[in-house]
Design a protein around this motif. Structure first.
Motif, PDB file in Angstrom:
ATOM      1  N   TYR A 213     155.959  52.894  71.989  1.00 53.18           N
ATOM      2  CA  TYR A 213     156.397  53.438  70.701  1.00 53.18           C
ATOM      3  C   TYR A 213     157.516  54.452  70.891  1.00 53.18           C
ATOM      4  O   TYR A 213     158.439  54.537  70.070  1.00 53.18           O
ATOM      5  CB  TYR A 213     155.199  54.078  69.991  1.00 53.18           C
TER       6      TYR A 213
ATOM      7  N   ALA B 146     154.019  55.371  65.314  1.00 54.35           N
ATOM      8  CA  ALA B 146     153.908  54.308  64.312  1.00 54.35           C
ATOM      9  C   ALA B 146     155.011  53.277  64.496  1.00 54.35           C
ATOM     10  O   ALA B 146     156.037  53.536  65.122  1.00 54.35           O
ATOM     11  CB  ALA B 146     153.952  54.897  62.903  1.00 54.35           C
TER      12      ALA B 146
ATOM     13  N   SER C 244     155.009  45.762  61.921  1.00 57.03           N
ATOM     14  CA  SER C 244     154.220  45.415  63.102  1.00 57.03           C
ATOM     15  C   SER C 244     154.715  44.146  63.774  1.00 57.03           C
ATOM     16  O   SER C 244     154.746  44.055  65.006  1.00 57.03           O
ATOM     17  CB  SER C 244     152.738  45.265  62.716  1.00 57.03           C
TER      18      SER C 244
ATOM     19  N   HIS D  64     151.678  50.059  61.348  1.00 60.63           N
ATOM     20  CA  HIS D  64     150.477  50.533  62.040  1.00 60.63           C
ATOM     21  C   HIS D  64     150.798  51.824  62.786  1.00 60.63           C
ATOM     22  O   HIS D  64     151.962  52.143  63.039  1.00 60.63           O
ATOM     23  CB  HIS D  64     149.920  49.467  63.000  1.00 60.63           C
ATOM     24  N   LEU D  65     149.731  52.582  63.113  1.00 61.60           N
ATOM     25  CA  LEU D  65     149.918  53.882  63.757  1.00 61.60           C
ATOM     26  C   LEU D  65     148.841  54.128  64.806  1.00 61.60           C
ATOM     27  O   LEU D  65     147.783  53.510  64.802  1.00 61.60           O
ATOM     28  CB  LEU D  65     149.928  55.014  62.716  1.00 61.60           C
ATOM     29  N   HIS D  66     149.151  55.082  65.693  1.00 58.47           N
ATOM     30  CA  HIS D  66     148.187  55.623  66.670  1.00 58.47           C
ATOM     31  C   HIS D  66     148.258  57.141  66.577  1.00 58.47           C
ATOM     32  O   HIS D  66     149.341  57.708  66.467  1.00 58.47           O
ATOM     33  CB  HIS D  66     148.540  55.215  68.106  1.00 58.47           C
TER      34      HIS D  66
ATOM     35  N   HIS E 135     147.988  50.304  58.906  1.00 60.38           N
ATOM     36  CA  HIS E 135     146.661  50.071  59.473  1.00 60.38           C
ATOM     37  C   HIS E 135     146.581  50.673  60.870  1.00 60.38           C
ATOM     38  O   HIS E 135     147.607  51.037  61.466  1.00 60.38           O
ATOM     39  CB  HIS E 135     146.322  48.572  59.521  1.00 60.38           C
ATOM     40  N   LEU E 136     145.366  50.794  61.362  1.00 62.69           N
ATOM     41  CA  LEU E 136     145.136  51.329  62.705  1.00 62.69           C
ATOM     42  C   LEU E 136     143.846  50.747  63.255  1.00 62.69           C
ATOM     43  O   LEU E 136     143.001  50.249  62.507  1.00 62.69           O
ATOM     44  CB  LEU E 136     145.064  52.864  62.685  1.00 62.69           C
TER      45      LEU E 136
ATOM     46  N   TYR F 260     139.275  59.472  59.155  1.00 67.24           N
ATOM     47  CA  TYR F 260     140.162  58.522  58.487  1.00 67.24           C
ATOM     48  C   TYR F 260     139.719  58.221  57.055  1.00 67.24           C
ATOM     49  O   TYR F 260     140.554  58.139  56.153  1.00 67.24           O
ATOM     50  CB  TYR F 260     140.239  57.223  59.294  1.00 67.24           C
TER      51      TYR F 260
ATOM     52  N   THR G 235     136.795  46.849  68.478  1.00 62.17           N
ATOM     53  CA  THR G 235     137.750  47.547  67.618  1.00 62.17           C
ATOM     54  C   THR G 235     137.359  47.422  66.153  1.00 62.17           C
ATOM     55  O   THR G 235     136.963  46.353  65.702  1.00 62.17           O
ATOM     56  CB  THR G 235     139.172  46.982  67.811  1.00 62.17           C
TER      57      THR G 235
ATOM     58  N   TRP H 167     139.095  48.003  62.411  1.00 60.29           N
ATOM     59  CA  TRP H 167     140.421  48.118  61.806  1.00 60.29           C
ATOM     60  C   TRP H 167     140.317  48.773  60.437  1.00 60.29           C
ATOM     61  O   TRP H 167     139.498  48.387  59.612  1.00 60.29           O
ATOM     62  CB  TRP H 167     141.059  46.735  61.688  1.00 60.29           C
TER      63      TRP H 167
END
Length: 414
Positions: free
Chosen positions: A259, A283, A287, A343-345, A378-379, A392, A406, A408
């Motif tokens: 990223y 992010a 995606s 999407h993000l982290h 989304h993540l 979240y 995982t 989502w």
């Protein structure tokens, strides 16, 4: 009278004689079933991804196997012999010898393994400088180092005392230093640990934990190593994953570095007052485009850096799974949601948590994505990370899908 007594005896004895047989059968079967359920449960838990790479799990798995042998051999043969009155132990000499061996040693071995697992957990979580730099009272000039010795309360809060310490003339201390050497006031590790030998050398300035100031900044190339370190320190469902990996950077090369290189405009870090990276939010606006770049541009570099996939014998750590992905991932390897194209982290060290910075970073990245036209984000997160799920959902994210490893979540940005 003798005739009556004899008649009473013969009518009662058969009933009494059946009781121990029935007890052996039904109680034995109950212990057999419940014991096997608990043993299989233990085996399943400690071979799971969360626990299997911890040393104590090896002992507990072996202990479960010993217990399983006891229930499925020693106990079963007892039920057959004592409950069903079939002399299996008397008729078959090998069974008698094996049963004798297992009944003697499975308990001892199981107890020993459990004790070793307990010792391993104590040693692996025990961190103490002790008297390494002298037999005195220890202080640190780095709040982050002192923080690592604090214990959180039930709300996750930690406390430290801010003290003024008269350091004076310091010299390197050793474990043999019981009084401060002549001509010196304190001993030290040569960096940020100081040991005093008189109470008058320190006093607490207040009874409140020192406040840390953090700032959210655009991530630069100089921040990459710090962000990768944060990824490792939070990589085990929010906990420190250092013991799970041989290569401390491989996890960051999968979830952080791409990223910073491929989506630098949407990469932000959280820094403390000393400039250390304590968290990040990363992010990708689209995606599909990001993963296309990831496969075509990033993975070739990783294949050069990690040319060989670890063999079966080398798969004791989690590195192999990441490296396997470097060699085999394609566009079909990634989860996509049409209504949530971005999407993000996000990860923060414990020292930066519960201060509102996680919420600020989420809002910052949401605003950046929305400003660029994103309609949803989304993540992915570990299903067992209940604290993260609460965080979240409080920010408006909802569960989109559930996988084995995982969960989502997504949030609309319009």
């Amino acid at each position: 009278m003798s005739t009556i007594n004899s008649s009473a005896t013969t009518s009662v004895n058969p009933v009494l004689l059946k009781v121990p047989f029935q007890l052996n059968i039904w109680l034995g079967l109950f212990i057999f079933i419940t014991g096997n359920i608990s043993t299989i449960g233990n085996f399943t838990v400690f071979t799971s991804r969360m626990f299997r790479n911890r040393a104590c799990s090896v002992y507990l798995i072996a202990e479960s196997i010993c217990t399983f042998i006891y229930f499925d051999f020693v106990l079963v043969t007892r039920v057959i012999q004592k409950g069903f009155n079939y002399p299996i132990i008397n008729l078959y000499d090998p069974i008698c010898k094996v049963r004798q061996f297992f009944s003697e040693y499975t308990h001892q071995v199981a107890f020993t393994l459990f004790a070793l697992a307990t010792i391993d957990r104590i040693l692996s979580t025990h961190r103490d400088v002790g008297t390494k730099y002298g037999h005195g009272v220890y202080f640190s000039s780095q709040a982050s180092y002192s923080h690592s010795y604090t214990e959180p309360n039930t709300r996750g809060e930690r406390c430290m005392f801010l003290a003024r310490v008269l350091v004076g003339n310091a010299t390197i201390g050793t474990k043999y230093t019981k009084i401060c050497p002549r001509g010196f006031d304190t001993t030290t590790d040569g960096s940020y640990i100081y040991v005093i030998y008189h109470d008058a050398q320190a006093f607490v300035t207040n009874n409140q934990p020192p406040l840390e100031s953090f700032t959210i900044q655009q991530c630069t190339a100089e921040d990459e190593d710090g962000a990768i370190a944060v990824c490792l320190k939070t990589g085990d469902s929010g906990n420190d994953a250092s013991l799970l990996f041989n290569d401390p950077k491989v996890l960051g090369y999968r979830f952080v570095a791409p990223y910073i290189h491929l989506s630098p405009d949407l990469a932000f870090v959280l820094k403390d007052s000393e400039g250390n990276v304590c968290g990040y939010v990363l992010a990708a606006l689209d995606s599909v485009s990001f993963y296309t770049q990831y496969v075509n541009e990033w993975l070739p570099k990783m294949k050069q850096l990690y040319p060989n996939i670890p063999s079966e014998n080398e798969r004791l750590k989690e590195d192999w799974e990441i490296i396997y992905g470097f060699h085999n991932d394609n566009l079909q390897s990634f989860k996509l949601f049409d209504d949530y194209p971005s999407h993000l982290h996000i990860d923060l060290l414990p020292i930066a948590q519960r201060k509102g910075y996680g919420t600020k970073m989420i809002h910052r990245i949401e605003n950046e994505l929305q400003r660029r036209g994103s309609t949803g984000v989304h993540l992915g997160m570990a299903p067992n990370n209940t604290r993260a799920l609460h965080f979240y959902t409080k920010l408006g994210f909802t569960i989109l899908a559930n996988g084995q490893d995982t969960m989502w979540l997504g949030k609309k940005l319009v």
